[in-house]
Design a protein around this motif. Sequence first.
Motif, PDB file in Angstrom:
ATOM      1  N   ASN A  83      82.726  44.253-106.372  1.00 17.28           N
ATOM      2  CA  ASN A  83      82.426  42.955-105.748  1.00 17.28           C
ATOM      3  C   ASN A  83      82.727  42.885-104.254  1.00 17.28           C
ATOM      4  O   ASN A  83      82.898  41.792-103.697  1.00 17.28           O
ATOM      5  CB  ASN A  83      83.137  41.816-106.489  1.00 17.28           C
ATOM      6  CG  ASN A  83      82.285  40.558-106.458  1.00 17.28           C
ATOM      7  OD1 ASN A  83      81.059  40.637-106.336  1.00 17.28           O
ATOM      8  ND2 ASN A  83      82.911  39.409-106.535  1.00 17.28           N
ATOM      9  N   LYS A 100      82.276  42.458-100.503  1.00 23.34           N
ATOM     10  CA  LYS A 100      81.291  41.697 -99.719  1.00 23.34           C
ATOM     11  C   LYS A 100      80.984  42.470 -98.441  1.00 23.34           C
ATOM     12  O   LYS A 100      81.909  42.852 -97.718  1.00 23.34           O
ATOM     13  CB  LYS A 100      81.864  40.328 -99.351  1.00 23.34           C
ATOM     14  CG  LYS A 100      81.965  39.394-100.544  1.00 23.34           C
ATOM     15  CD  LYS A 100      82.526  38.057-100.105  1.00 23.34           C
ATOM     16  CE  LYS A 100      82.218  36.948-101.073  1.00 23.34           C
ATOM     17  NZ  LYS A 100      82.574  37.205-102.462  1.00 23.34           N
ATOM     18  N   LYS A 160      73.278  40.437-103.818  1.00 27.10           N
ATOM     19  CA  LYS A 160      73.859  39.215-103.236  1.00 27.10           C
ATOM     20  C   LYS A 160      75.109  39.522-102.416  1.00 27.10           C
ATOM     21  O   LYS A 160      75.572  38.671-101.665  1.00 27.10           O
ATOM     22  CB  LYS A 160      74.168  38.203-104.338  1.00 27.10           C
ATOM     23  CG  LYS A 160      75.278  38.600-105.281  1.00 27.10           C
ATOM     24  CD  LYS A 160      75.523  37.499-106.307  1.00 27.10           C
ATOM     25  CE  LYS A 160      76.460  37.862-107.430  1.00 27.10           C
ATOM     26  NZ  LYS A 160      77.685  38.527-107.165  1.00 27.10           N
ATOM     27  N   ASN A 161      75.643  40.745-102.546  1.00 24.36           N
ATOM     28  CA  ASN A 161      76.854  41.093-101.790  1.00 24.36           C
ATOM     29  C   ASN A 161      76.540  41.729-100.444  1.00 24.36           C
ATOM     30  O   ASN A 161      77.453  42.059 -99.690  1.00 24.36           O
ATOM     31  CB  ASN A 161      77.716  42.061-102.604  1.00 24.36           C
ATOM     32  CG  ASN A 161      78.419  41.360-103.740  1.00 24.36           C
ATOM     33  OD1 ASN A 161      77.945  40.339-104.225  1.00 24.36           O
ATOM     34  ND2 ASN A 161      79.537  41.890-104.176  1.00 24.36           N
ATOM     35  N   THR A 185      74.779  41.356 -96.832  1.00 27.67           N
ATOM     36  CA  THR A 185      74.273  40.323 -95.917  1.00 27.67           C
ATOM     37  C   THR A 185      74.226  40.882 -94.494  1.00 27.67           C
ATOM     38  O   THR A 185      74.805  41.932 -94.222  1.00 27.67           O
ATOM     39  CB  THR A 185      75.213  39.094 -95.922  1.00 27.67           C
ATOM     40  OG1 THR A 185      76.494  39.495 -95.413  1.00 27.67           O
ATOM     41  CG2 THR A 185      75.377  38.517 -97.321  1.00 27.67           C
ATOM     42  N   TRP A 236      81.740  32.418 -96.293  1.00 27.08           N
ATOM     43  CA  TRP A 236      81.290  33.059 -97.546  1.00 27.08           C
ATOM     44  C   TRP A 236      82.439  33.075 -98.568  1.00 27.08           C
ATOM     45  O   TRP A 236      82.273  32.715 -99.735  1.00 27.08           O
ATOM     46  CB  TRP A 236      80.817  34.481 -97.206  1.00 27.08           C
ATOM     47  CG  TRP A 236      80.115  35.237 -98.291  1.00 27.08           C
ATOM     48  CD1 TRP A 236      79.788  34.790 -99.541  1.00 27.08           C
ATOM     49  CD2 TRP A 236      79.644  36.590 -98.211  1.00 27.08           C
ATOM     50  NE1 TRP A 236      79.146  35.784-100.234  1.00 27.08           N
ATOM     51  CE2 TRP A 236      79.043  36.897 -99.451  1.00 27.08           C
ATOM     52  CE3 TRP A 236      79.661  37.576 -97.219  1.00 27.08           C
ATOM     53  CZ2 TRP A 236      78.465  38.154 -99.717  1.00 27.08           C
ATOM     54  CZ3 TRP A 236      79.087  38.823 -97.481  1.00 27.08           C
ATOM     55  CH2 TRP A 236      78.501  39.093 -98.708  1.00 27.08           C
ATOM     56  N   CYS A 240      78.034  27.884 -99.259  1.00 27.51           N
ATOM     57  CA  CYS A 240      78.853  28.859 -99.988  1.00 27.51           C
ATOM     58  C   CYS A 240      79.946  28.139-100.766  1.00 27.51           C
ATOM     59  O   CYS A 240      80.538  27.164-100.266  1.00 27.51           O
ATOM     60  CB  CYS A 240      79.519  29.838 -99.028  1.00 27.51           C
ATOM     61  SG  CYS A 240      78.379  30.736 -97.965  1.00 27.51           S
ATOM     62  N   ASN A 256      82.980  29.217-104.011  1.00 27.31           N
ATOM     63  CA  ASN A 256      83.571  30.224-104.910  1.00 27.31           C
ATOM     64  C   ASN A 256      83.090  31.645-104.579  1.00 27.31           C
ATOM     65  O   ASN A 256      82.820  32.444-105.483  1.00 27.31           O
ATOM     66  CB  ASN A 256      83.235  29.903-106.380  1.00 27.31           C
ATOM     67  CG  ASN A 256      83.762  28.541-106.778  1.00 27.31           C
ATOM     68  OD1 ASN A 256      84.807  28.121-106.289  1.00 27.31           O
ATOM     69  ND2 ASN A 256      83.029  27.845-107.623  1.00 27.31           N
ATOM     70  N   GLU A 316      80.261  32.659-103.357  1.00 21.00           N
ATOM     71  CA  GLU A 316      78.827  32.948-103.555  1.00 21.00           C
ATOM     72  C   GLU A 316      78.013  32.087-102.599  1.00 21.00           C
ATOM     73  O   GLU A 316      78.321  30.901-102.423  1.00 21.00           O
ATOM     74  CB  GLU A 316      78.393  32.563-104.977  1.00 21.00           C
ATOM     75  CG  GLU A 316      79.208  33.172-106.083  1.00 21.00           C
ATOM     76  CD  GLU A 316      78.615  34.461-106.613  1.00 21.00           C
ATOM     77  OE1 GLU A 316      77.384  34.616-106.514  1.00 21.00           O
ATOM     78  OE2 GLU A 316      79.384  35.300-107.097  1.00 21.00           O
ATOM     79  N   TRP A 317      76.954  32.647-102.046  1.00 21.41           N
ATOM     80  CA  TRP A 317      76.055  31.858-101.198  1.00 21.41           C
ATOM     81  C   TRP A 317      74.863  31.377-102.027  1.00 21.41           C
ATOM     82  O   TRP A 317      74.457  32.015-103.003  1.00 21.41           O
ATOM     83  CB  TRP A 317      75.567  32.657 -99.977  1.00 21.41           C
ATOM     84  CG  TRP A 317      74.963  33.995-100.299  1.00 21.41           C
ATOM     85  CD1 TRP A 317      75.588  35.214-100.255  1.00 21.41           C
ATOM     86  CD2 TRP A 317      73.612  34.259-100.754  1.00 21.41           C
ATOM     87  NE1 TRP A 317      74.716  36.196-100.648  1.00 21.41           N
ATOM     88  CE2 TRP A 317      73.504  35.642-100.952  1.00 21.41           C
ATOM     89  CE3 TRP A 317      72.508  33.460-101.006  1.00 21.41           C
ATOM     90  CZ2 TRP A 317      72.326  36.258-101.377  1.00 21.41           C
ATOM     91  CZ3 TRP A 317      71.330  34.058-101.450  1.00 21.41           C
ATOM     92  CH2 TRP A 317      71.254  35.438-101.622  1.00 21.41           C
ATOM     93  N   THR A 318      74.301  30.251-101.633  1.00 20.45           N
ATOM     94  CA  THR A 318      73.097  29.703-102.269  1.00 20.45           C
ATOM     95  C   THR A 318      72.170  29.241-101.157  1.00 20.45           C
ATOM     96  O   THR A 318      72.608  28.545-100.226  1.00 20.45           O
ATOM     97  CB  THR A 318      73.462  28.466-103.128  1.00 20.45           C
ATOM     98  OG1 THR A 318      74.488  28.847-104.040  1.00 20.45           O
ATOM     99  CG2 THR A 318      72.266  27.939-103.904  1.00 20.45           C
TER     100      THR A 318
END
Length: 313
Positions: free
Chosen positions: A124, A126, A151-152, A154, A258, A292, A294, A296-298
């Motif tokens: 996990n 980032k 998703k990790n 960017t 993030w 962002c 917890n 996680e980005w959305t």
Amino acid sequence: MAKEPVRVLVTGAAGQIGYALVPMIARGVMLGADQPVILHMLDIPPAAEALNGVKMELVDAAFPLLKGVVATTDAVEACTGVNVAVMVGGFPRKEGMERKDVMSKNVSIYKSQASALEQHAAPNCKVLVVANPANTNALILKEFAPSIPAKNITCLTRLDHNRALGQISEKLNVQVSDVKNVIIWGNHSSTQYPDVNHATVMTPSGEKPVRELVKDDAWLNGEFITTVQQRGAAIIKARKLSSALSAASAACDHIRDWVLGTPEGTWVSMGVYSDGSYNAPAGVIYSFPVTCKNGEWTIVQGKNTGKYDPITC
Ligand code: NAD
Ligand code: LMR
């Protein structure tokens, strides 16, 4: 009880962004004032002595949050166990070049470092790619590290986002902290679209749209956009070096939001794996407005820019 240290990798740590960035991380600017860190710094053998000098300065600065420093030219050692990876290593462009002109030099770095990260980073981890061309390098890293969740991975467009906030703040003579919700769409390149169509300013009589306060569409649709698009080149022209303190600060902002979350009602710009939102091509690393929570980005939906829309018009 004291928190466990977070291991943060900075590649290209002997370079100018690295020199601005590592003290910020060691002071808690990136992960919080109560978060101990262990810094992993990677550079190439010709920069080993300079890297060791940075390590000496980190020791001399006696940062209370800094629980260890790994300074190495070995990618495997650098990547082992890292929770956050800030990929700055590579070559900056010089005056007169576009960022894509450093592609041939930098992309190969991201191919080779992808596997070291994939095999040795903490689960996990980032990843933030800063080195140019940032979107492309992030995509290469993703392709060559298929077991790292997309998703990790960017890339940095927060510098462009912050530049847009700065321009609005100067134009309106307001505090930059009162301006929010600009959007950078696309690439960290001169093709990006800095968008103020949903941006607001907090005033004594409440939050007001930037367009209503600026009252100068010609500036917003012209000089504002080109200034943000061309700011990197303007800094290279002025400093004879590319931006460093603002890039380091933006990298801290990106990771902080993030990991720790964006404030309620605020979004930021991040280069993230595209799911095809806003008709952007799916599968590329593209800058969108994100919130962002917890860790996680959305992607924020429904922020089409109408007649100014760079994607759908
Ligand atoms: P710099 O030349 O001062 O430092 C780069 C460092 O990377 C050097 O120490 C170099 O030895 C090292 N390096 C080269 N190859 C490496 C490798 N394979 N592994 C590890 N380290 C390696 O450059 P800088 O000013 O710090 O800029 C770094 C990068 O960041 C450039 O590509 C620049 O264009 C980019 N940048 C991006 C943004 C952004 O907003 N995305 C902003 C500013 C700069
Ligand atoms: C920036 O935006 O300042 C960096 O990408 C450096 C550059 O080459 O413009």
